[in-house]
Design a protein around this motif. Structure first.
Motif: not given
Lengths: 251, 328
Positions: B74-80
């Protein structure tokens, strides 16, 4: 007729729903040195970023070496120098380590670097005149030297096309000259260069063709415009890049 | 009787060594990417996973891995997506993790003392089953961190360049996030979920005081992770404190000791860079004491520099100026 290396047709790009490029055509053929010029916000950086696949196109087509961008796989053929003020990240890295990252497009997973890989990295470092700095941490180099590290990284895959986004921004004269020498060597072997420039500097004699953008449209495409045409007006400001040395965590 | 005679201490020490290796291995990439606080957030999220285990009766090691990995993705998606509100979204995810963990633990009828063993570690609670899970996960994380080092280095150094090199950047980015999530679970029993991030970041920060290459920073960080982990666990055997606290304090002591050495090294390197700056700035910098006059016969290489001749002296250029030499 020489083959098209970069072929952009009818390119439209929107950033945050704001149109940045409106139907741009750009063709660069083998062995050519083409420079994109224009004021800040004219879309020249967006054009090269879309060309290498970093920004999605809203409409139009981009072909690299005759292959549509979507199915392009030979990434080692492209040496990209992004617009950066530093080559450093959060952890120290030597010049050699950063340049070696440019060789990955030619390497396979879980295999150590071969002799050819190491030699290509050495060669790229020599090309930009940093051989005596290869073991130093990039964060301790001057801004111009860091820019040369990025150029060496792009050269490490022995590409057929160099794409450079403002390689001279905030770079001292000595590094600009080292860069011009490196570019001359690269072009002499018949390879192709597409670069974005703010001002020509010592590169002017190398450039075959200038493409001037204004508000997302091509307003000039042909032999180099005279200096008064290189910007659509007098420069509105100068970026100050002197403070941009990358400092690691805690300094 | 030595502490090594106790089974629980043997298990705790093995877990400490594995944690001390895995946490800085992933941490080096997180720091390089300037995501030093990601481990902290994942620790918060994993707490909810532990609570789910306490509530359902499943092994908390597995439930926390599952929840932490979901959180990491989830964090990676938000960051991307790179939206301006991304940091607020992440903050809410982190607080939600802690609050959810405490809430569900309460519903499960567990005490704050149980929760504390996960938050700050506990040397007596590493079961043989736990140790197997921890060992397998840690070995996988370390093997990936070392085996994929060239690719992960490139992605963390410059994401855009890596993409134009044809690397599957999204995949590697998610891999790093998942490795961090798994490491959080590996570290849960020794250093604890609230302090795991310290073991990812502090050894790397200490290491880079002394190094200039990525490779040595990485290797030294692993050593600097193992030593305080083992020392902290042993300390907790003699003095009844949570091992997480003693591990992190030991690690910070290492940083405090390395700092003066690092600042000395930095001053030296900065001096080397300043010797070059005048070429850029045109500033007037007289050279230090000079025992002889530079001339074509002095043995120092001569370099043409515009309208005059410089002499290469110890890595910098000296130009005659009146009765002294300037740094050029």
């Amino acid at each position: 007729m020489r083959a098209a290396v970069v072929d952009v047709r009818g390119l439209r790009v929107d950033l945050d729903d704001r149109p940045v490029l409106h139907g741009v055509d750009l063709k660069v053929v083998e062995g050519e040195v083409v420079t994109l010029l224009g004021a800040n916000g004219s879309g020249k950086s967006t054009l090269v970023r879309t060309t290498v696949g970093l920004v999605p196109a809203a409409a139009g087509e981009v072909r690299l070496f005759g292959t549509p961008l979507k199915s392009f796989r030979d990434w080692w053929r492209i040496g990209y120098v992004p617009q950066r003020t530093t080559a450093a990240a959060g952890v120290p890295a030597t010049v050699r380590e950063v340049v070696a990252a440019g060789r990955l497009a030619r390497r396979s997973l879980f295999r150590p670097a071969r002799k050819a890989d190491r030699e290509a990295v050495d060669h790229a470092i020599e090309l930009v005149g940093l051989a005596d700095q290869a073991g130093r941490s990039v964060a301790n180099l001057s801004g111009g030297q860091q820019q040369r590290v990025l150029i060496a990284r792009a050269a490490a895959s022995e590409p057929d096309l160099l794409v450079l986004d403002e390689p001279n921004a905030g770079v001292d004269h000595r590094s600009q000259e080292a860069f011009a020498r490196a570019l001359r060597t690269f072009v002499a072997s018949g390879r192709t260069v597409l670069l974005v420039l703010h001002d020509m500097g010592p590169l002017a004699p190398l450039v075959d063709r200038g493409v001037v953008l204004d508000s997302g449209r091509v307003v000039h495409d042909g032999p180099l415009p005279t200096p008064s045409m290189t910007l659509t007006g007098p420069p509105d400001h100068h970026d100050d890049h002197r403070e941009d040395y990358g400092a690691g965590l805690f300094g | 009787m030595s502490f090594l005679d106790y089974d629980f201490m043997q298990r705790a020490l093995i877990a400490a060594v594995l944690t001390g290796l895995a946490a800085p291995a992933v941490g080096t990439y997180l720091v390089q990417r300037r995501l030093a606080l990601m481990g902290d957030g994942l620790g918060h999220v994993a707490l909810t996973g532990v609570a789910v285990g306490l509530l359902t009766g499943w092994a908390p090691v597995w439930t926390s891995v599952a929840v932490a990995v979901l959180g990491a993705l989830a964090i990676d998606v938000v960051r991307a997506k790179g939206r301006a509100s991304a940091d607020v979204a992440l903050a809410m995810l982190f607080y939600g993790g802690i609050a959810g963990g405490v809430l569900i633990t309460g519903l499960a009828g567990s005490t704050a003392a149980t929760l504390n063993t996960y938050l700050f570690g506990s040397i007596t609670t590493v079961s043989a089953d736990d140790l197997w899970v921890v060992a397998v996960l840690a070995v996988v994380v370390i093997a990936l961190a070392v085996g994929l080092a060239p690719q992960l280095f490139a992605v963390c150094q410059d994401e855009e360049f890596a993409r134009v090199s044809g690397l599957p950047v999204r995949l590697y980015s998610m891999l790093i996030a998942v490795m961090a999530a798994v490491t959080v679970t590996v570290a849960m029993r020794t250093v604890g979920l609230l302090l795991v991030s310290a073991l990812m970041v502090v050894p790397v920060a200490t290491s880079q005081q002394l190094t200039r290459s990525f490779r040595t920073t990485f290797g030294l960080a692993l050593a600097l992770g193992v030593v305080p982990s083992v020392a902290g666990v042993v300390f907790s055997y003699y003095v009844d404190v949570a091992p997480g606290a003693s591990i992190v304090v030991a690690s910070l002591v290492g940083f405090v000791l390395a700092w003066p050495v690092g600042s000395l090294l930095r001053r030296r390197r900065a001096a080397a860079v300043n010797g070059e700056d005048p070429r850029v700035t045109g500033a007037h910098v007289p050279a230090e004491q000079h025992p002889h006059q530079h001339d074509p016969a002095c043995g120092h290489p001569a370099v043409e520099h515009g309208d005059h001749t410089d002499y290469l002296h110890d890595g910098h250029l000296h130009a005659a100026h009146g009765r002294h030499y300037d740094e050029h």
